[in-house]
Design a protein around this motif. Structure first.
Motif, short mmCIF file in Angstrom:
data_model
loop_
_atom_site.label_atom_id
_atom_site.label_comp_id
_atom_site.label_asym_id
_atom_site.label_seq_id
_atom_site.Cartn_x
_atom_site.Cartn_y
_atom_site.Cartn_z
N TYR A 167 -100.46 16.24 73.11
CA TYR A 167 -101.89 16.30 73.47
C TYR A 167 -102.38 14.96 74.00
O TYR A 167 -103.12 14.91 75.00
CB TYR A 167 -102.72 16.72 72.25
CG TYR A 167 -104.20 16.65 72.52
CD1 TYR A 167 -104.84 17.64 73.25
CD2 TYR A 167 -104.96 15.57 72.06
CE1 TYR A 167 -106.20 17.56 73.51
CE2 TYR A 167 -106.31 15.49 72.32
CZ TYR A 167 -106.93 16.48 73.04
OH TYR A 167 -108.28 16.40 73.31
N PHE A 168 -102.00 13.87 73.35
CA PHE A 168 -102.53 12.59 73.79
C PHE A 168 -101.85 12.10 75.06
O PHE A 168 -102.45 11.32 75.82
CB PHE A 168 -102.53 11.57 72.66
CG PHE A 168 -103.63 11.87 71.69
CD1 PHE A 168 -104.95 11.75 72.07
CD2 PHE A 168 -103.36 12.36 70.43
CE1 PHE A 168 -105.99 12.07 71.21
CE2 PHE A 168 -104.38 12.69 69.55
CZ PHE A 168 -105.70 12.55 69.95
N ASN A 169 -100.65 12.55 75.36
CA ASN A 169 -100.10 12.28 76.68
C ASN A 169 -100.92 13.00 77.75
O ASN A 169 -101.20 12.44 78.81
CB ASN A 169 -98.63 12.69 76.75
CG ASN A 169 -97.70 11.56 76.35
OD1 ASN A 169 -97.56 10.58 77.08
ND2 ASN A 169 -97.08 11.68 75.20
N LEU A 184 -90.81 10.27 72.81
CA LEU A 184 -91.31 11.50 73.42
C LEU A 184 -92.24 11.20 74.60
O LEU A 184 -92.32 11.97 75.55
CB LEU A 184 -92.02 12.35 72.37
CG LEU A 184 -92.51 13.73 72.80
CD1 LEU A 184 -91.39 14.56 73.44
CD2 LEU A 184 -93.10 14.47 71.61
N THR A 185 -92.91 10.06 74.55
CA THR A 185 -93.78 9.64 75.65
C THR A 185 -92.97 9.06 76.80
O THR A 185 -93.18 9.42 77.96
CB THR A 185 -94.80 8.61 75.14
OG1 THR A 185 -95.62 9.24 74.15
CG2 THR A 185 -95.69 8.09 76.26
N ALA A 239 -91.91 2.92 56.28
CA ALA A 239 -90.75 3.51 56.95
C ALA A 239 -91.15 4.83 57.63
O ALA A 239 -90.70 5.14 58.74
CB ALA A 239 -89.62 3.74 55.95
N ARG A 240 -91.98 5.60 56.97
CA ARG A 240 -92.43 6.87 57.54
C ARG A 240 -93.28 6.64 58.79
O ARG A 240 -93.10 7.31 59.82
CB ARG A 240 -93.22 7.63 56.48
CG ARG A 240 -93.84 8.93 56.94
CD ARG A 240 -94.53 9.62 55.79
NE ARG A 240 -95.50 10.59 56.23
CZ ARG A 240 -95.48 11.88 55.91
NH1 ARG A 240 -94.52 12.35 55.14
NH2 ARG A 240 -96.41 12.71 56.34
N GLU A 241 -94.19 5.68 58.73
CA GLU A 241 -95.01 5.37 59.90
C GLU A 241 -94.17 4.84 61.06
O GLU A 241 -94.40 5.20 62.22
CB GLU A 241 -96.08 4.34 59.52
CG GLU A 241 -97.16 4.91 58.61
CD GLU A 241 -98.06 3.84 58.03
OE1 GLU A 241 -99.17 4.20 57.58
OE2 GLU A 241 -97.67 2.65 58.00
N ALA A 242 -93.19 4.01 60.76
CA ALA A 242 -92.32 3.49 61.81
C ALA A 242 -91.52 4.61 62.46
O ALA A 242 -91.31 4.62 63.68
CB ALA A 242 -91.39 2.43 61.25
N ALA A 243 -91.08 5.59 61.67
CA ALA A 243 -90.35 6.74 62.22
C ALA A 243 -91.25 7.55 63.15
O ALA A 243 -90.83 7.98 64.23
CB ALA A 243 -89.80 7.61 61.09
N LEU A 244 -92.49 7.75 62.74
CA LEU A 244 -93.44 8.46 63.60
C LEU A 244 -93.71 7.70 64.89
O LEU A 244 -93.75 8.28 65.97
CB LEU A 244 -94.75 8.69 62.85
CG LEU A 244 -94.74 9.80 61.80
CD1 LEU A 244 -95.97 9.69 60.90
CD2 LEU A 244 -94.67 11.18 62.45
N ALA A 245 -93.87 6.38 64.78
CA ALA A 245 -94.13 5.57 65.96
C ALA A 245 -92.95 5.62 66.93
O ALA A 245 -93.13 5.73 68.15
CB ALA A 245 -94.44 4.14 65.56
N ALA A 246 -91.74 5.54 66.40
CA ALA A 246 -90.55 5.59 67.26
C ALA A 246 -90.45 6.94 67.96
O ALA A 246 -90.11 7.02 69.15
CB ALA A 246 -89.30 5.33 66.42
N VAL A 282 -100.11 4.78 69.45
CA VAL A 282 -98.80 4.41 70.03
C VAL A 282 -98.63 5.06 71.39
O VAL A 282 -98.20 4.42 72.36
CB VAL A 282 -97.65 4.79 69.07
CG1 VAL A 282 -96.30 4.67 69.77
CG2 VAL A 282 -97.69 3.91 67.82
N VAL A 283 -98.98 6.34 71.51
CA VAL A 283 -98.89 7.03 72.81
C VAL A 283 -99.79 6.34 73.83
O VAL A 283 -99.36 6.06 74.97
CB VAL A 283 -99.27 8.51 72.66
CG1 VAL A 283 -99.42 9.18 74.03
CG2 VAL A 283 -98.23 9.25 71.83
#
Length: 198
Positions: free
Chosen positions: A170-172, A136-137, A124-131, A82-83
Motif C-alpha cells: 500500500y505505501f509503495n 519488497l520495495t 530483532a523483530r523490527e529489524a526483520a520487518l524493516a529488511a 522504511v518504504v
C-alpha cells in the motif's frame, strides 16, 4: 471546498481547478483527518479531485490500521517509514516520521531510521520487518520463501506477515502517487512531535 493551500505552496505539480463540491462522505473524511492532524494533507487535496479514489484509498488505509490487527501501530509506522525513505517520497517520509515520533516519543530514533534503519536501536523483530520492507520495495521479484522464514524466525505470525506485505504494498502505491504528481510535503508534519528520546 476551495483549494485554500498556503500561499506559495501548491498541493502538487498538477494544474487543477478547485475540486468539486464534496459529497458528505468526502467532507466527513477530510474533516476527520484535519481534526486528527490539525491540518489537511496535500495528498488528500489532490485526491479530492477524484472522490472515488480518495474514498477507496482511505478504506484501505483504515483496514491496515484497524484495531485488532496483527501488527501494533509502532511496527506499522516503521514499515511505512522504511518504504517511504527507500522511495525518497518526501511527503510520506514527513508524515510517517511524525506518526512514529508520536508513537515512540523518540525523535532521535526516528531520525536515525530516516537516515539508515540498520543504525537505529530496533528490536530483532523490527529489524526483520524493516529488511523485508526494504527488499519488497527495492526488489519485489527477488522475494523468496526464505524472506518469510526470516519473519517467522523473528516471531511474526502468518497474519502479521500478511499484514506486513499489505502495508508495504500500500505505501509503495501511495509513494508512487505522491512522487509521480509532485505532491508537496506538509511542513506541519515535519515539525510535529519533535521531542527528545525518553
Amino acid at each position: 471546498m476551495p483549494d485554500d493551500i498556503a500561499p506559495r505552496q501548491a498541493a502538487s505539480w498538477l494544474r487543477l481547478p478547485p475540486p468539486p463540491a464534496p459529497t458528505q462522505k468526502v467532507a466527513d473524511l477530510l474533516a476527520a483527518s484535519e481534526a486528527k492532524l490539525g491540518y489537511r494533507r496535500h495528498g488528500q487535496r489532490v485526491q479530492a479531485h477524484w472522490p472515488a479514489l480518495l474514498l477507496a484509498l482511505e478504506s484501505v488505509s483504515q483496514a491496515l490500521k484497524a484495531e485488532g490487527n496483527a501488527l501494533p501501530p509502532r511496527e506499522r509506522e516503521l514499515l511505512a517509514l522504511v518504504v517511504s525513505v527507500e522511495n525518497r517520497c518526501e511527503p510520506c517520509v514527513f508524515s510517517h516520521a511524525a506518526q512514529l515520533r508520536q508513537i515512540t516519543g523518540d525523535a532521535v530514533l526516528v531520525g536515525t531510521i530516516e537516515v539508515n534503519w540498520r543504525r537505529a536501536a530496533l528490536s530483532a523483530r523490527e529489524a526483520a520487518l524493516a529488511a523485508y520492507a526494504e527488499k519488497l520495495t527495492r526488489h519485489p521479484a527477488e522475494v523468496e520463501p526464505a524472506d518469510l522464514d526470516a519473519l517467522r524466525a523473528a516471531e511474526l505470525s502468518e497474519a502479521a506477515i500478511l499484514e506486513a506485505a499489505a502495508i508495504v504494498a500500500y505505501f509503495n502505491l501511495s509513494n508512487r502517487f505522491h512522487s509521480g504528481l509532485g505532491v508537496a510535503a506538509n511542513h506541519e508534519a515535519y515539525l510535529s512531535h519533535r521531542t527528545a528520546a525518553r
